[in-house]
Design an enzyme around this catalytic site. Sequence first.
Site, PDB file in Angstrom:
ATOM      1  N   HIS A 165       0.829  -1.202   0.000  1.00 55.96           N
ATOM      2  CA  HIS A 165       0.000   0.000   0.000  1.00 55.96           C
ATOM      3  C   HIS A 165       0.865   1.255   0.000  1.00 55.96           C
ATOM      4  CE1 HIS A 165       0.347   0.969   4.391  1.00 55.96           C
ATOM      5  NE2 HIS A 165       0.379  -0.341   4.552  1.00 55.96           N
ATOM      6  N   ASP A 224      -0.277   4.438   0.998  1.00 58.30           N
ATOM      7  CA  ASP A 224      -0.607   5.473   1.979  1.00 58.30           C
ATOM      8  C   ASP A 224       0.146   5.277   3.285  1.00 58.30           C
ATOM      9  OD1 ASP A 224      -2.238   3.130   2.456  1.00 58.30           O
ATOM     10  OD2 ASP A 224      -3.438   4.327   3.851  1.00 58.30           O
ATOM     11  N   ASP A 249       6.200   1.807   6.570  1.00 54.86           N
ATOM     12  CA  ASP A 249       4.901   1.148   6.457  1.00 54.86           C
ATOM     13  C   ASP A 249       4.042   1.992   5.504  1.00 54.86           C
ATOM     14  OD1 ASP A 249       2.512  -0.169   6.795  1.00 54.86           O
ATOM     15  OD2 ASP A 249       2.172   0.542   8.841  1.00 54.86           O
ATOM     16  N   GLU A 283      -4.996   1.765   2.737  1.00 57.51           N
ATOM     17  CA  GLU A 283      -4.948   0.577   3.584  1.00 57.51           C
ATOM     18  C   GLU A 283      -5.002   0.948   5.051  1.00 57.51           C
ATOM     19  OE1 GLU A 283      -2.839  -2.704   5.913  1.00 57.51           O
ATOM     20  OE2 GLU A 283      -2.444  -0.548   5.771  1.00 57.51           O
ATOM     21  N   GLU A 284      -4.357   2.054   5.409  1.00 54.15           N
ATOM     22  CA  GLU A 284      -4.260   2.439   6.808  1.00 54.15           C
ATOM     23  C   GLU A 284      -5.603   2.842   7.410  1.00 54.15           C
ATOM     24  OE1 GLU A 284      -1.864   1.817   8.554  1.00 54.15           O
ATOM     25  OE2 GLU A 284       0.018   1.975   7.458  1.00 54.15           O
ATOM     26  N   ASP A 294       4.343  -6.429   3.677  1.00 52.72           N
ATOM     27  CA  ASP A 294       3.928  -5.427   4.663  1.00 52.72           C
ATOM     28  C   ASP A 294       4.169  -5.925   6.081  1.00 52.72           C
ATOM     29  OD1 ASP A 294       2.886  -3.075   5.662  1.00 52.72           O
ATOM     30  OD2 ASP A 294       0.787  -3.615   5.349  1.00 52.72           O
ATOM     31  N   HIS A 321       3.868   3.851  12.291  1.00 50.31           N
ATOM     32  CA  HIS A 321       2.851   4.836  12.697  1.00 50.31           C
ATOM     33  C   HIS A 321       3.390   5.879  13.676  1.00 50.31           C
ATOM     34  CE1 HIS A 321      -0.848   2.105  11.623  1.00 50.31           C
ATOM     35  NE2 HIS A 321       0.132   2.014  10.737  1.00 50.31           N
TER      36      HIS A 321
END
Length: 415
Positions: free
Chosen positions: A84, A86, A147, A181-182, A204, A386
């Site tokens: 992903h 994002d 990520d 995705e997040e 991932d 994150h």
Amino acid sequence: MNLINLTFTAAERFLRYVQIDTQSDPASSTCPSTEKQKDLGRVLVDELLDMGVTDAHLDEHGYVYATIPSNTDKEVPVICFCSHMDTAPDCSGTGVKPIVHQNYQGQELVLPDDNIVILKMTEHPDLKNQIGNDIITASGTTLLGADNKAGVAEIMDACYQLINNPDIKHGKIRILFTPDEEIGRGVDKVDIEKLGAHAGYTMDGESTGHIENETFSADGAKLTINGVSAHPGFAKGNMESAIKIAGQIVSALPFELSPEGTEDKQGFVHPVGISGHVEQAEIEFIIRDFEDDKLAEHANTIRQIADQILRNFPGSSCQLSTKPQYRNMKQVLDKHPHITEYGIEAIKRAGMEPHLRSIRGGTDGSRLSFMGLPCPNIFAGEHAFHGRQEWVSIQDMNKAVQTILHLCMVWEERS
């Protein structure tokens, strides 16, 4: 086949990609949730076209599709690699300044733009496996974006290697890069028929050698509380504040059913938002467990707590609604064990000890598996995601590229 001596490009690609802000927005109803995610998508398409991947394109919803044609006479099932684009809404992704800490020797890594942000081996135990490696961090004021731009860069490098090393035999390979995705919407607009793959692998995951065939099952829940409004000057005996009721319900949730109180295969109930006013308030929850049946049990715990609290508020009421989000991909992958087994074999061939694990979370693969594309998750080397301490090592990214290439060869050999 020895792939160690390839000239890897994952790191240089990664350093470019993380400087493109692709943060998704859960409050947006569009797809993608932020137009800026397409900025990275366009870069990826241009790079793929420059490599000679002639069908690479970005669709209206922000998905990148591409194909590496087969170079073998065998009939090989089509496989897909997915990451992903994002980054999480939890921490700023604007103005990311990546820093390469070369030849890491176990020291504390103080990030220069905020020297309170320090990476310590005691807090990041996988750093002990990185002695002599090159660690990439952000500068201290943003997340890094490993990520999942590490996964994006690794897949892009693998495409480059497949095109430039025709001795790596493989079937048709499909590439998919997703937005959002997040925020749980990463595959909402995926065209599975167009993708046309037999199996997939998301890149991932975290530490080298990890492969994951099990995720949480997930529901969202909303508790709506109807209180009794009254003028605050004349509220005695009349007002029943929905806001205060909501606060009591959240306070009554058991610690042993919270994210901070659970580990391993334990599920949880997590309040993620409260909104409202005196007359009506809402609590948003996410509910997680590896067993589907326990999701209903956890929802019932919320309901019982709310009912108990409301006994003290006779004029008030509440309603709980739940909504499925994704399900444990192991339910699908157990029916196709060879897909995970091939991933384990590829990790071995890349010189690592495989670790088959469960994820206390979900991936795009969770939903893709139930959409007809069985899809375990493979390490990308990302850590502390994150947040501002996020990091990845160049050597781990190169190991992930080797794993992708070995996977392509394993599928070709066994067809």
